[in-house]
Design a protein around this motif. Structure first.
Motif, mmCIF file in Angstrom:
data_model
loop_
_atom_site.group_PDB
_atom_site.id
_atom_site.type_symbol
_atom_site.label_atom_id
_atom_site.label_comp_id
_atom_site.label_asym_id
_atom_site.label_seq_id
_atom_site.Cartn_x
_atom_site.Cartn_y
_atom_site.Cartn_z
ATOM 1 N N VAL A 51 0.856 -1.191 0.000
ATOM 2 C CA VAL A 51 0.000 0.000 0.000
ATOM 3 C C VAL A 51 0.893 1.241 0.000
ATOM 4 O O VAL A 51 1.863 1.320 0.747
ATOM 5 C CB VAL A 51 -0.940 0.000 1.226
ATOM 6 N N GLY A 52 0.554 2.188 -0.880
ATOM 7 C CA GLY A 52 1.320 3.427 -1.004
ATOM 8 C C GLY A 52 2.349 3.389 -2.122
ATOM 9 O O GLY A 52 2.854 4.435 -2.540
ATOM 10 N N ASP A 53 2.666 2.193 -2.627
ATOM 11 C CA ASP A 53 3.635 2.063 -3.725
ATOM 12 C C ASP A 53 2.980 2.380 -5.061
ATOM 13 O O ASP A 53 1.776 2.189 -5.239
ATOM 14 C CB ASP A 53 4.192 0.634 -3.800
ATOM 15 N N ALA A 54 3.809 2.815 -6.001
ATOM 16 C CA ALA A 54 3.341 2.989 -7.379
ATOM 17 C C ALA A 54 3.192 1.606 -8.009
ATOM 18 O O ALA A 54 3.968 0.691 -7.707
ATOM 19 C CB ALA A 54 4.343 3.818 -8.169
ATOM 20 N N VAL A 55 2.202 1.460 -8.855
ATOM 21 C CA VAL A 55 2.003 0.182 -9.537
ATOM 22 C C VAL A 55 3.181 -0.034 -10.493
ATOM 23 O O VAL A 55 3.605 0.902 -11.164
ATOM 24 C CB VAL A 55 0.625 0.137 -10.253
ATOM 25 N N PRO A 56 3.753 -1.238 -10.515
ATOM 26 C CA PRO A 56 4.876 -1.494 -11.429
ATOM 27 C C PRO A 56 4.454 -1.347 -12.894
ATOM 28 O O PRO A 56 3.297 -1.544 -13.236
ATOM 29 C CB PRO A 56 5.250 -2.951 -11.140
#
Length: 181
Positions: A51-56
């Motif tokens: 959660v909070g990460d950019a989608v690869p």
């Protein structure tokens, strides 16, 4: 008093020879898993994207032939599901995601990706269960490996390219509904 010293571990003294052999074989068979360097801990659950990460960045081709480019995943609201039809939890969660798509399909785009999934088996499953959820096949795990090391089903809620919720195995209807608000 005489003390005896033995090179055998203590538990091997107490086991009958057949069980001792089984225990040793079990250890030897799991040794490559421990030595692989890919560890799954209770803390991370095999997650690479949280959660909070950019989608690869990745692209996927749906069963309909439509190509979802890298930019697709960075725009709008998306629910991404990783599955395999041989997984019982995946089969249950696909039904739940289908229900959520019918309820929230105007606000979210729903996409399922079959990790190491046989395309014919996926088509058959969709037909047998009346699913309309769009899906793509990730035969070599190249897409899945950008998100996690192990564990399906996985559901990612993505808003404008950022992961806002992650669910792994046995997703609760209530929690998923809350994440889609």
């Amino acid at each position: 008093m005489v003390y005896r010293f033995s090179m055998k571990p203590l538990f091997l003294h107490t086991l009958p020879p057949q069980r001792c052999l089984i225990a040793m074989l079990a250890f030897l068979l799991t040794l490559p898993l421990w030595a692989s360097g890919e560890r799954l801990t209770a803390r991370d659950g095999g997650d690479l994207v949280r959660v909070g990460d950019a989608v690869p960045a990745f692209s996927a081709t749906l069963h309909s032939g439509q190509v979802l480019s890298e930019s697709f995943w960075r725009e709008g609201n998306i629910v991404l599901v990783f599955f395999n039809t041989t997984c019982s939890d995946c089969r249950k969660d696909l039904q739940l995601v289908q229900e959520m798509m019918q309820a929230h399909g105007t606000r979210y785009t729903f996409v399922a990706i079959g990790r190491q999934q046989d395309p014919e088996a996926a088509a058959r499953f969709w037909q047998e269960h009346g699913l309309s959820l769009p899906y793509a096949i990730d035969a070599d795990r190249s897409i899945f490996s950008r998100f996690a090391r192990v564990g399906i089903p996985r559901i990612y809620v993505i808003r404008n390219g950022t992961v806002t919720a992650v669910f792994q195995q046995k997703v609760s209807r209530k929690k998923l509904r809350r994440a889609l608000r």
